[in-house]
Motif scaffolding. Structure first.
Motif, PDB file in Angstrom:
ATOM      1  N   GLN A 544       4.684 -11.883  -1.554  1.00  0.00           N
ATOM      2  CA  GLN A 544       3.982 -11.017  -0.599  1.00  0.00           C
ATOM      3  C   GLN A 544       4.587 -11.127   0.795  1.00  0.00           C
ATOM      4  N   ARG A 547       7.718  -9.091   0.941  1.00  0.00           N
ATOM      5  CA  ARG A 547       7.465  -7.643   0.987  1.00  0.00           C
ATOM      6  C   ARG A 547       7.371  -7.133   2.421  1.00  0.00           C
ATOM      7  N   THR A 548       6.935  -7.971   3.335  1.00  0.00           N
ATOM      8  CA  THR A 548       6.804  -7.547   4.729  1.00  0.00           C
ATOM      9  C   THR A 548       8.147  -7.494   5.454  1.00  0.00           C
ATOM     10  N   ALA A 571       5.949  -6.662  -8.454  1.00  0.00           N
ATOM     11  CA  ALA A 571       5.048  -5.775  -7.730  1.00  0.00           C
ATOM     12  C   ALA A 571       4.611  -6.401  -6.419  1.00  0.00           C
ATOM     13  N   GLY A 574       7.245  -5.872  -3.898  1.00  0.00           N
ATOM     14  CA  GLY A 574       7.631  -4.478  -3.697  1.00  0.00           C
ATOM     15  C   GLY A 574       9.028  -4.180  -4.182  1.00  0.00           C
ATOM     16  N   ARG A 576      12.041  -3.158  -7.179  1.00  0.00           N
ATOM     17  CA  ARG A 576      12.301  -2.378  -8.383  1.00  0.00           C
ATOM     18  C   ARG A 576      12.323  -3.357  -9.554  1.00  0.00           C
ATOM     19  N   ARG A 606      13.988   3.218  -1.831  1.00  0.00           N
ATOM     20  CA  ARG A 606      13.144   2.773  -2.925  1.00  0.00           C
ATOM     21  C   ARG A 606      11.766   3.302  -2.753  1.00  0.00           C
TER      22      ARG A 606
END
Length: 606
Positions: A544, A547-548, A571, A574, A576, A606
């Motif tokens: 997580q 992702r930022t 997921a 974030g 692929r 993406r």
């Protein structure tokens, strides 16, 4: 030139047809530059291109200007604008004609057209559409005639380097001299012949059945642009004018279809319907009356063959000029066409105040490293000098804060592909060999694109940066070959190290693409202690945080079959997600290469 002359007869010498058609396109362009728009000439620098350009120049009348426009010409030079030197001397705005207006009635040569910027392409298409230049800037409103023909010199070597589609659509002829050698198939037309043809052009017409045949051929070959049949009509008129005819003959129409429509074909004509074939001969009905003796039709063997219909003649001429390779692609359909390579790793364009290539100017003050653009500052101030003197300014040149212009710079970011490879016991047992082979192939691909590469390995209790960002392929392969296997899976530590490296790359002005190759089975927590539950929680939290960031992430699940925890980690970051349960090194590298091309900063995103 008499009507019986046939300057456009196809060359009989084998291998000369392509060069002959290229020469025909040059001569027709010389007859009607503005009406035909121009030529998209795809050819590398060398004898074929030089001879073609020399033929075009020799065919053009002496009164026809030929101007070479630099690829990065600014709007003032291209369209016209304020003449700064004359304005400063006279104290009032003085306009200057641009290159396009100065070439009115002539031909513009555009080198390296495959690298044409979108803004300049839009300006050129506007001039080709309207036949005039309009510019409103620096207190001036300019409007000049610019009926030009454009020769876009495409020097692209790669298949994905192309002239912008909007510009190519406005050029009648698409000529490819990549594998063509010049031959002396026929005598070239002289400038006097072209001048005489120009005089006859306005009185030359195209019959209605020819218009219908050209439109039908465009539809049959899947030519979607409405400009193509219009260009074919102009080409047929020009060919008829050269031959001294007042109306386009079938051979002129066939030539126009061959030169204009064949290069735009996207499909083959549908085969004729079998139902349309004539029924087999049958016995005459009983009540049929026999023909009187001596009144029967003459035998077919003694009668001359019927002339082919104009529609069939145009279709045959167009099909004959389509390259064999393109025919194979058309037969195989869309699935048989090669995929256009995606954007490489050259990085995206970013604005910068201190370094990069100039990309225009903007209003502002030269602070925080910005550079003052003196010429554009003077250009902005020049139109206001009479008003400022009338307002009581006692200086010869009055420059105010609103006149200041700074240079806007752009530079390409450097892309670094970071491979994060799981070398733990489970991965080593399952897919480490395939992962090593795939990464080695991808390293070679990054080297070709001049990307930097880095390698992070994680196993045991921690992750390790085996290879800092580098362009050395030998060093990268050496680090990959020494990659050991076995131990726990500290996935959280690997994600943290990858995020830190991506931040360092971003701070240096680059962009990072992170490629994780793991089964996602974390069993070592951040503190190095065992425990699958805590290790999974730490890995999710690290994902997580990643992702930022600003990195592009690709997660490859190397499990024997898709693993739900791996999909959940992907997921969370974030990324692929690519489950590849049955891929060897070559397949794995090919799929990753395509995904990287789409996910790169210059790609689809993406």
């Amino acid at each position: 030139m008499t009507q019986d002359a046939a300057p456009f007869a196809e060359a009989e010498r084998p291998g000369a047809a392509a060069w002959s058609d290229a020469c025909l396109a040059a001569e027709l362009l010389a007859v009607d530059p503005a009406g035909l728009g121009g030529v998209w000439l795809r050819a590398r620098i060398g004898p074929p291109r030089d001879r073609w350009l020399a033929l075009l120049r020799n065919a053009l009348p002496a009164s026809c200007p030929v101007t070479r426009v630099p690829l990065h010409a600014g709007d003032e030079r291209l369209l016209g604008g304020l003449d700064l030197a004359a304005t400063l001397r006279s104290g009032r705005p003085v306009a200057e004609r641009g290159l396009l207006a100065a070439t009115d009635g002539g031909v513009v040569l555009l080198p390296s057209a495959e690298r044409l910027a979108a803004g300049m392409a839009a300006r050129l298409t506007g001039v080709l559409d309207t036949g005039e230049v309009t510019a409103e800037r620096d207190g001036l409103a300019l409007r000049s005639s610019a009926r030009i023909g454009l020769v876009a010199l495409d020097e692209g070597i790669e298949a994905d380097e192309r002239v912008p589609a909007a510009l190519a659509d406005r050029l009648a002829f698409h000529v490819d001299l990549t594998d063509v050698q010049p031959v002396d198939a026929r005598p070239a037309l002289s400038a006097r012949d072209i001048e005489e043809a120009r005089g006859r052009l306005s009185a030359t017409s195209v019959p209605d059945d020819a218009l219908e045949a050209l439109c039908a051929a465009a539809w049959a070959f899947g030519v979607e642009s409405l400009r193509a049949p219009a260009f074919a009509v102009r080409a047929a008129r020009a060919a008829a004018a050269v031959a001294g005819r007042s109306e386009a003959a079938p051979e002129d129409v066939a030539l126009a279809a061959r030169l204009v429509l064949s290069s735009r074909a996207t499909r083959l004509p549908a085969p004729p319907d079998e139902a349309a074939s004539p029924p087999p001969e049958s016995e005459p009905p009983p009540d049929a009356q026999p023909e009187p003796a001596g009144e029967s039709e003459p035998d077919d063997a003694d009668s001359p063959p019927d002339a082919p219909a104009l529609d069939d003649l145009v279709l045959a001429a167009t099909a004959a000029a389509i390259p064999a390779g393109l025919l194979e692609q058309l037969r195989s359909g869309p699935a048989g066409r090669a995929r256009t390579p995606g954007a490489g790793g050259s990085g995206a364009l970013q604005r910068d105040r201190r370094r990069g290539r100039p990309a225009g100017t903007l209003r502002g003050e030269p602070t925080r490293g910005a550079r003052l653009n003196l010429v554009e500052t003077l250009r902005a101030a020049a139109p206001w000098q009479p008003l400022r003197r009338d307002a009581g300014s006692d200086t010869r040149l009055s420059i105010r804060r609103d006149d200041l212009r700074i240079t806007r710079l752009k530079r390409r970011t450097e892309t670094t592909t970071v491979f994060v490879v799981d070398a733990s016991g489970s991965a080593a047992f399952q897919r480490l060999a395939e992962a090593k082979g795939a990464v080695e192939l991808l390293l070679a691909d990054c080297y070709v694109r001049r990307d930097r590469v880095a390698l992070i390995s994680f196993r045991g209790a921690a992750a390790e940066l085996l290879l800092p960002p580098t362009r050395s392929l030998t060093r990268a392969k050496r680090s990959l070959a020494a990659l050991p296997g076995g131990g726990g899976t500290p996935l959280a530590a690997a994600i943290d190290d990858a995020a830190t490296l991506a931040d360092v790359i971003a701070q240096g002005g680059g962009s990072a693409v992170l490629v994780f190759l793991t089964d996602g089975r974390a069993n070592v927590a951040r503190d190095g202690a065992g425990g699958r539950e805590q290790a999974s929680a730490d890995a999710t939290a690290a994902a997580q945080r990643l992702r930022t960031g600003r990195a592009t992430v690709l997660f490859i699940d190397t499990s024997p079959r898709p693993h739900p925890p791996a999909a959940a980690i992907a997921a969370a970051m974030g990324a692929r997600y690519l489950p590849l349960p049955a891929a060897d090194a070559t397949t794995l590298s090919g799929i990753v290469r395509n995904e990287l091309a789409a996910a790169a900063p210059g790609g689809a995103g993406r």
